[in-house]
Design a protein around this motif. Structure first.
Motif, PDB file in Angstrom:
ATOM      1  N   VAL A 152     -41.340  43.403 -11.800  1.00 26.71           N
ATOM      2  CA  VAL A 152     -41.258  44.056 -10.837  1.00 26.71           C
ATOM      3  C   VAL A 152     -42.872  44.285  -9.555  1.00 26.71           C
ATOM      4  CG1 VAL A 152     -42.109  46.656  -9.441  1.00 26.71           C
ATOM      5  CG2 VAL A 152     -40.022  46.590 -10.839  1.00 26.71           C
ATOM      6  N   PRO A 153     -43.723  43.468  -9.885  1.00 27.25           N
ATOM      7  CA  PRO A 153     -45.464  43.081  -8.525  1.00 27.25           C
ATOM      8  C   PRO A 153     -44.753  41.851  -8.330  1.00 27.25           C
ATOM      9  CG  PRO A 153     -46.104  44.115 -11.049  1.00 27.25           C
ATOM     10  CD  PRO A 153     -44.001  43.812 -11.821  1.00 27.25           C
ATOM     11  N   GLN A 154     -43.718  40.710  -8.902  1.00 25.05           N
ATOM     12  CA  GLN A 154     -43.497  40.043  -8.150  1.00 25.05           C
ATOM     13  C   GLN A 154     -42.505  40.194  -7.333  1.00 25.05           C
ATOM     14  OE1 GLN A 154     -41.526  36.998 -10.777  1.00 25.05           O
ATOM     15  NE2 GLN A 154     -43.074  37.626 -12.096  1.00 25.05           N
ATOM     16  N   SER A 155     -41.452  41.480  -7.198  1.00 22.42           N
ATOM     17  CA  SER A 155     -40.275  41.721  -6.018  1.00 22.42           C
ATOM     18  C   SER A 155     -41.507  42.155  -5.350  1.00 22.42           C
ATOM     19  CB  SER A 155     -39.987  42.639  -6.128  1.00 22.42           C
ATOM     20  OG  SER A 155     -38.642  43.210  -5.776  1.00 22.42           O
ATOM     21  N   SER A 156     -42.702  43.244  -5.753  1.00 22.35           N
ATOM     22  CA  SER A 156     -44.045  44.022  -4.939  1.00 22.35           C
ATOM     23  C   SER A 156     -44.488  42.836  -3.769  1.00 22.35           C
ATOM     24  CB  SER A 156     -44.781  44.577  -5.248  1.00 22.35           C
ATOM     25  OG  SER A 156     -44.168  45.978  -5.991  1.00 22.35           O
ATOM     26  N   LYS A 157     -44.654  42.569  -4.441  1.00 23.18           N
ATOM     27  CA  LYS A 157     -45.987  40.579  -4.002  1.00 23.18           C
ATOM     28  C   LYS A 157     -44.944  39.944  -2.504  1.00 23.18           C
ATOM     29  CE  LYS A 157     -48.419  39.838  -6.945  1.00 23.18           C
ATOM     30  NZ  LYS A 157     -48.761  38.422  -8.583  1.00 23.18           N
ATOM     31  N   ALA A 158     -44.268  40.002  -2.692  1.00 26.68           N
ATOM     32  CA  ALA A 158     -42.634  39.392  -1.527  1.00 26.68           C
ATOM     33  C   ALA A 158     -42.405  40.194   0.000  1.00 26.68           C
ATOM     34  CB  ALA A 158     -41.231  38.987  -2.260  1.00 26.68           C
ATOM     35  N   LEU A 159     -43.200  41.340  -0.551  1.00 25.49           N
ATOM     36  CA  LEU A 159     -43.269  42.099   0.726  1.00 25.49           C
ATOM     37  C   LEU A 159     -44.329  41.166   1.632  1.00 25.49           C
ATOM     38  CD1 LEU A 159     -43.477  46.110  -1.247  1.00 25.49           C
ATOM     39  CD2 LEU A 159     -41.816  45.102   0.690  1.00 25.49           C
ATOM     40  N   ASP A 160     -45.547  41.042   0.849  1.00 25.66           N
ATOM     41  CA  ASP A 160     -46.939  40.892   2.221  1.00 25.66           C
ATOM     42  C   ASP A 160     -45.797  39.151   2.830  1.00 25.66           C
ATOM     43  OD1 ASP A 160     -48.676  41.991   0.769  1.00 25.66           O
ATOM     44  OD2 ASP A 160     -49.027  39.972  -0.757  1.00 25.66           O
ATOM     45  N   GLU A 161     -44.386  38.792   2.564  1.00 22.63           N
ATOM     46  CA  GLU A 161     -44.238  38.723   3.846  1.00 22.63           C
ATOM     47  C   GLU A 161     -42.968  38.530   4.259  1.00 22.63           C
ATOM     48  OE1 GLU A 161     -43.947  34.508   0.681  1.00 22.63           O
ATOM     49  OE2 GLU A 161     -45.868  34.101   0.970  1.00 22.63           O
ATOM     50  N   ALA A 162     -42.639  40.270   3.634  1.00 16.83           N
ATOM     51  CA  ALA A 162     -41.430  40.461   4.240  1.00 16.83           C
ATOM     52  C   ALA A 162     -41.552  40.435   6.039  1.00 16.83           C
ATOM     53  CB  ALA A 162     -40.734  41.577   3.635  1.00 16.83           C
TER      54      ALA A 162
END
Length: 243
Positions: A152-162
């Motif tokens: 899940v933290p990998q998915s959350s980090k993707a928010l930084d570039e969303a």
């Protein structure tokens, strides 16, 4: 012939508090102490006191300077009276350097929170343009914790570039086990692009189902009506909704 009664959507508010330095013990204590006071607030139908994590989404690292209060109200007047004159809000003001509240109407909600459906009824009319808020929460099965916190933290980090993400925060009732995220997007299209096209997020969705990560979960979308106050020194939604 009797008239058709259209259910009135429940006003929902999310307030984020920035705790002053030197007041961290007070802030942490409110996770237990404020509940008894909220239970007596007229017109308050459902509430949750939430801690937060670092970053934009689920995080194993807590942020002791930021706490949330999620409320569902019987009507707009009950919410207005609470934020205007409640002793609890006045107490929070003494211990915080800022607060930010988002007022919302539920647009869609699936699942339960502590066996309740807190955001029903939802808005009956369609909503095709403008910002959209998203709340996801889950109670994580103990045996699924290792994989949950691995992926899940990998998915959350993707928010930084969303693209189109206005703001986002990871929240939780209990560390590691009862987690939630709240985000506001410029549009439903921007939110869907991240949710359905980001490969890391898609991997999490697949594993959630195939590995039965959650014992209870809820997904809700909201129409932001207005925001009041600041979050990290500014209003992240700004001119996207009425002030």
């Amino acid at each position: 012939m009797s008239a058709t009664i259209v259910p009135v959507p429940r006003l929902t508010t999310l307030t984020l508090f920035g705790i002053k330095k030197g007041h961290l013990r007070w802030g942490l204590a409110q996770m237990g102490a404020s509940g008894t006071k909220l239970a007596k607030v007229p017109g308050l139908l459902f509430y949750k006191l939430l801690g937060s994590g670092r970053g934009r989404g689920f995080s194993i690292k807590p942020n002791f300077y930021r706490y949330g209060m999620l409320c569902t109200w019987e009507n707009d007047e009950a919410a207005a009276n609470y934020f205007r004159s409640s002793d609890l809000m006045k107490e929070y003001e003494q211990h915080t350097f800022e607060s930010w509240t988002c007022y919302m109407h539920p647009l869609q909600s699936h699942g339960q929170w502590d066996k309740h459906e807190p955001f029903s009824p939802v808005v009956s009319e369609s909503y095709s343009s403008g910002p959209i808020a998203v709340l996801t929460r889950a109670s994580i099965n103990l045996r699924a914790l290792p994989n949950f916190w691995r992926f899940v933290p990998q998915s959350s980090k993707a928010l930084d570039e969303a693209d189109g993400l206005l703001c986002s925060i990871g929240l939780g009732e209990l560390p590691l086990i009862r987690q939630a995220t709240f985000s506001i997007w410029e549009s439903a299209e921007a939110m869907k692009k991240y949710a359905y096209r980001n490969p890391k997020h898609q991997e999490v969705i697949r594993r959630t189902r195939s590995e039965n990560w959650y014992s209870e979960e809820l997904f809700a979308r909201f129409i932001p009506l207005k925001t009041v106050g600041t979050w990290n020194g500014s209003d992240p939604v700004g001119s996207y909704v009425a002030g």
